[in-house]
Design a protein around this motif. Structure first.
Motif, PDB file in Angstrom:
ATOM      1  N   ILE A  41      -3.873 -18.515   0.691  1.00 15.15           N
ATOM      2  CA  ILE A  41      -3.207 -17.592   1.600  1.00 15.15           C
ATOM      3  C   ILE A  41      -4.153 -17.358   2.771  1.00 15.15           C
ATOM      4  O   ILE A  41      -5.220 -16.765   2.609  1.00 15.15           O
ATOM      5  CB  ILE A  41      -2.844 -16.284   0.881  1.00 15.15           C
ATOM      6  CG1 ILE A  41      -1.917 -16.622  -0.295  1.00 15.15           C
ATOM      7  CG2 ILE A  41      -2.199 -15.304   1.834  1.00 15.15           C
ATOM      8  CD1 ILE A  41      -1.751 -15.501  -1.280  1.00 15.15           C
ATOM      9  N   GLN A  42      -3.771 -17.874   3.920  1.00 15.02           N
ATOM     10  CA  GLN A  42      -4.619 -17.812   5.105  1.00 15.02           C
ATOM     11  C   GLN A  42      -4.768 -16.370   5.607  1.00 15.02           C
ATOM     12  O   GLN A  42      -3.834 -15.580   5.499  1.00 15.02           O
ATOM     13  CB  GLN A  42      -4.041 -18.682   6.219  1.00 15.02           C
ATOM     14  CG  GLN A  42      -3.908 -20.140   5.849  1.00 15.02           C
ATOM     15  CD  GLN A  42      -5.241 -20.804   5.573  1.00 15.02           C
ATOM     16  OE1 GLN A  42      -6.261 -20.470   6.153  1.00 15.02           O
ATOM     17  NE2 GLN A  42      -5.241 -21.746   4.646  1.00 15.02           N
ATOM     18  N   PRO A  43      -5.920 -16.030   6.177  1.00 11.65           N
ATOM     19  CA  PRO A  43      -6.129 -14.663   6.665  1.00 11.65           C
ATOM     20  C   PRO A  43      -5.184 -14.282   7.809  1.00 11.65           C
ATOM     21  O   PRO A  43      -4.920 -13.110   8.019  1.00 11.65           O
ATOM     22  CB  PRO A  43      -7.574 -14.650   7.146  1.00 11.65           C
ATOM     23  CG  PRO A  43      -8.177 -15.932   6.762  1.00 11.65           C
ATOM     24  CD  PRO A  43      -7.101 -16.858   6.301  1.00 11.65           C
ATOM     25  N   ASN A  44      -4.647 -15.249   8.521  1.00 13.01           N
ATOM     26  CA  ASN A  44      -3.766 -14.947   9.651  1.00 13.01           C
ATOM     27  C   ASN A  44      -2.300 -15.218   9.321  1.00 13.01           C
ATOM     28  O   ASN A  44      -1.482 -15.378  10.224  1.00 13.01           O
ATOM     29  CB  ASN A  44      -4.185 -15.761  10.874  1.00 13.01           C
ATOM     30  CG  ASN A  44      -4.201 -17.255  10.584  1.00 13.01           C
ATOM     31  OD1 ASN A  44      -3.941 -17.683   9.467  1.00 13.01           O
ATOM     32  ND2 ASN A  44      -4.516 -18.032  11.593  1.00 13.01           N
ATOM     33  N   ALA A  45      -1.944 -15.251   8.027  1.00 15.61           N
ATOM     34  CA  ALA A  45      -0.557 -15.525   7.630  1.00 15.61           C
ATOM     35  C   ALA A  45       0.366 -14.437   8.171  1.00 15.61           C
ATOM     36  O   ALA A  45       0.047 -13.248   8.114  1.00 15.61           O
ATOM     37  CB  ALA A  45      -0.453 -15.596   6.113  1.00 15.61           C
TER      38      ALA A  45
ATOM     39  N   LYS B  29       7.996  -9.318  -8.699  1.00 14.37           N
ATOM     40  CA  LYS B  29       7.134  -9.793  -7.605  1.00 14.37           C
ATOM     41  C   LYS B  29       6.116  -8.709  -7.242  1.00 14.37           C
ATOM     42  O   LYS B  29       6.436  -7.532  -7.212  1.00 14.37           O
ATOM     43  CB  LYS B  29       7.956 -10.127  -6.369  1.00 14.37           C
ATOM     44  CG  LYS B  29       8.884 -11.302  -6.548  1.00 14.37           C
ATOM     45  CD  LYS B  29       9.529 -11.723  -5.257  1.00 14.37           C
ATOM     46  CE  LYS B  29      10.366 -10.608  -4.664  1.00 14.37           C
ATOM     47  NZ  LYS B  29      11.114 -11.039  -3.476  1.00 14.37           N
ATOM     48  N   VAL B  30       4.897  -9.157  -6.973  1.00 15.60           N
ATOM     49  CA  VAL B  30       3.844  -8.259  -6.502  1.00 15.60           C
ATOM     50  C   VAL B  30       3.396  -8.766  -5.134  1.00 15.60           C
ATOM     51  O   VAL B  30       3.098  -9.953  -4.960  1.00 15.60           O
ATOM     52  CB  VAL B  30       2.681  -8.156  -7.514  1.00 15.60           C
ATOM     53  CG1 VAL B  30       2.087  -9.498  -7.843  1.00 15.60           C
ATOM     54  CG2 VAL B  30       1.612  -7.216  -7.007  1.00 15.60           C
ATOM     55  N   LYS B  31       3.412  -7.878  -4.136  1.00 22.25           N
ATOM     56  CA  LYS B  31       3.044  -8.283  -2.772  1.00 22.25           C
ATOM     57  C   LYS B  31       1.532  -8.401  -2.665  1.00 22.25           C
ATOM     58  O   LYS B  31       0.788  -7.497  -3.056  1.00 22.25           O
ATOM     59  CB  LYS B  31       3.568  -7.255  -1.764  1.00 22.25           C
ATOM     60  CG  LYS B  31       3.315  -7.673  -0.338  1.00 22.25           C
ATOM     61  CD  LYS B  31       3.931  -6.702   0.641  1.00 22.25           C
ATOM     62  CE  LYS B  31       3.678  -7.159   2.061  1.00 22.25           C
ATOM     63  NZ  LYS B  31       4.271  -6.239   3.039  1.00 22.25           N
ATOM     64  N   ILE B  32       1.116  -9.533  -2.114  1.00 21.40           N
ATOM     65  CA  ILE B  32      -0.309  -9.772  -1.894  1.00 21.40           C
ATOM     66  C   ILE B  32      -0.608  -9.467  -0.434  1.00 21.40           C
ATOM     67  O   ILE B  32      -0.081 -10.135   0.467  1.00 21.40           O
ATOM     68  CB  ILE B  32      -0.682 -11.224  -2.230  1.00 21.40           C
ATOM     69  CG1 ILE B  32      -0.356 -11.509  -3.693  1.00 21.40           C
ATOM     70  CG2 ILE B  32      -2.153 -11.492  -1.932  1.00 21.40           C
ATOM     71  CD1 ILE B  32      -0.544 -12.938  -4.102  1.00 21.40           C
ATOM     72  N   PRO B  33      -1.448  -8.474  -0.185  1.00 20.23           N
ATOM     73  CA  PRO B  33      -1.744  -8.136   1.215  1.00 20.23           C
ATOM     74  C   PRO B  33      -2.540  -9.245   1.877  1.00 20.23           C
ATOM     75  O   PRO B  33      -3.406  -9.875   1.257  1.00 20.23           O
ATOM     76  CB  PRO B  33      -2.551  -6.850   1.113  1.00 20.23           C
ATOM     77  CG  PRO B  33      -3.082  -6.811  -0.261  1.00 20.23           C
ATOM     78  CD  PRO B  33      -2.152  -7.610  -1.123  1.00 20.23           C
ATOM     79  N   VAL B  34      -2.232  -9.481   3.115  1.00 14.81           N
ATOM     80  CA  VAL B  34      -2.923 -10.509   3.905  1.00 14.81           C
ATOM     81  C   VAL B  34      -3.984  -9.828   4.738  1.00 14.81           C
ATOM     82  O   VAL B  34      -3.695  -8.884   5.489  1.00 14.81           O
ATOM     83  CB  VAL B  34      -1.923 -11.284   4.804  1.00 14.81           C
ATOM     84  CG1 VAL B  34      -2.661 -12.273   5.671  1.00 14.81           C
ATOM     85  CG2 VAL B  34      -0.880 -11.968   3.953  1.00 14.81           C
TER      86      VAL B  34
END
Length: 196
Positions: A151-155, A188-193
């Protein structure tokens, strides 16, 4: 004498501080209870650690007492090459994000039996923590049995982790307890970017 008593009183408090979840970035909701068991996913960011180059994913299982017999549950847990624990990463439109091939080094964790006494919780490692690339990835990496996701930091898209757990039915209990069978579907669990 007062110093020893004070030390004995404060020592357990210090031990409790070591159990904090300072790196947790996402905690999923509990699944529905299936045959006395429910579960959820937790995601930790371990990128600041020198020992790990990827996210830590945990599966928490809870033996829910439903007022019948208070007998332990046994669960066969294998996150190796089998697909007992199936993880997926999805976007905000609920479309699966495909696994990326990742060059890995290390051993696959051994399968094991997990015994849950009545009304108890256990936290199990759910990612392939023994595997992974030698270098740090550019983003948050989640390793699964057949690849992984970075998961890219700028997604710009919302990213969610979800999955299911269905242990095999062909393993007899070594302690002669009730072997749990069924399928847990994790919300589903949201993954913060993280922004760079």
């Amino acid at each position: 004498m007062k110093t020893i008593v004070l030390f004995l009183l404060l020592a357990p408090i210090q031990c409790c501080f070591g159990q904090t979840d300072t790196n947790v970035i996402a905690t999923g909701d509990w699944s529905e209870v299936v045959n006395g068991l429910r579960g959820r996913l937790l995601v930790y960011d371990d990128q600041g650690s020198s020992a790990a180059n990827h996210a830590r994913v945990y599966l928490e299982l809870q033996h829910v007492f439903q007022g019948a017999w208070a007998i332990p549950l046994e669960i066969y847990y294998d996150i190796g090459v089998r697909d007992d624990l199936h993880l997926e990463v999805r976007d905000r439109l609920d479309k699966p994000i495909p696994l990326a091939p990742i060059a890995i080094r290390g051993f696959v964790p051994n399968p094991c039996w997990v015994t849950l006494p009545c009304d108890s919780i256990v936290r199990l490692r759910a990612d392939l923590y023994t595997l992974g690339p030698q270098s740090k990835p550019d983003g948050l990496e989640i390793l699964a049995p057949h690849g992984g996701w970075i998961i890219q930091p700028n997604a710009t898209n919302d990213i969610f982790l979800c999955g299911s757990f269905t242990p095999p039915k062909d393993h007899p209990s070594c302690l002669n307890y009730h072997v749990w069978q069924g399928t847990l579907n994790f919300p589903k669990v949201k993954i913060p970017v993280k922004k760079p």
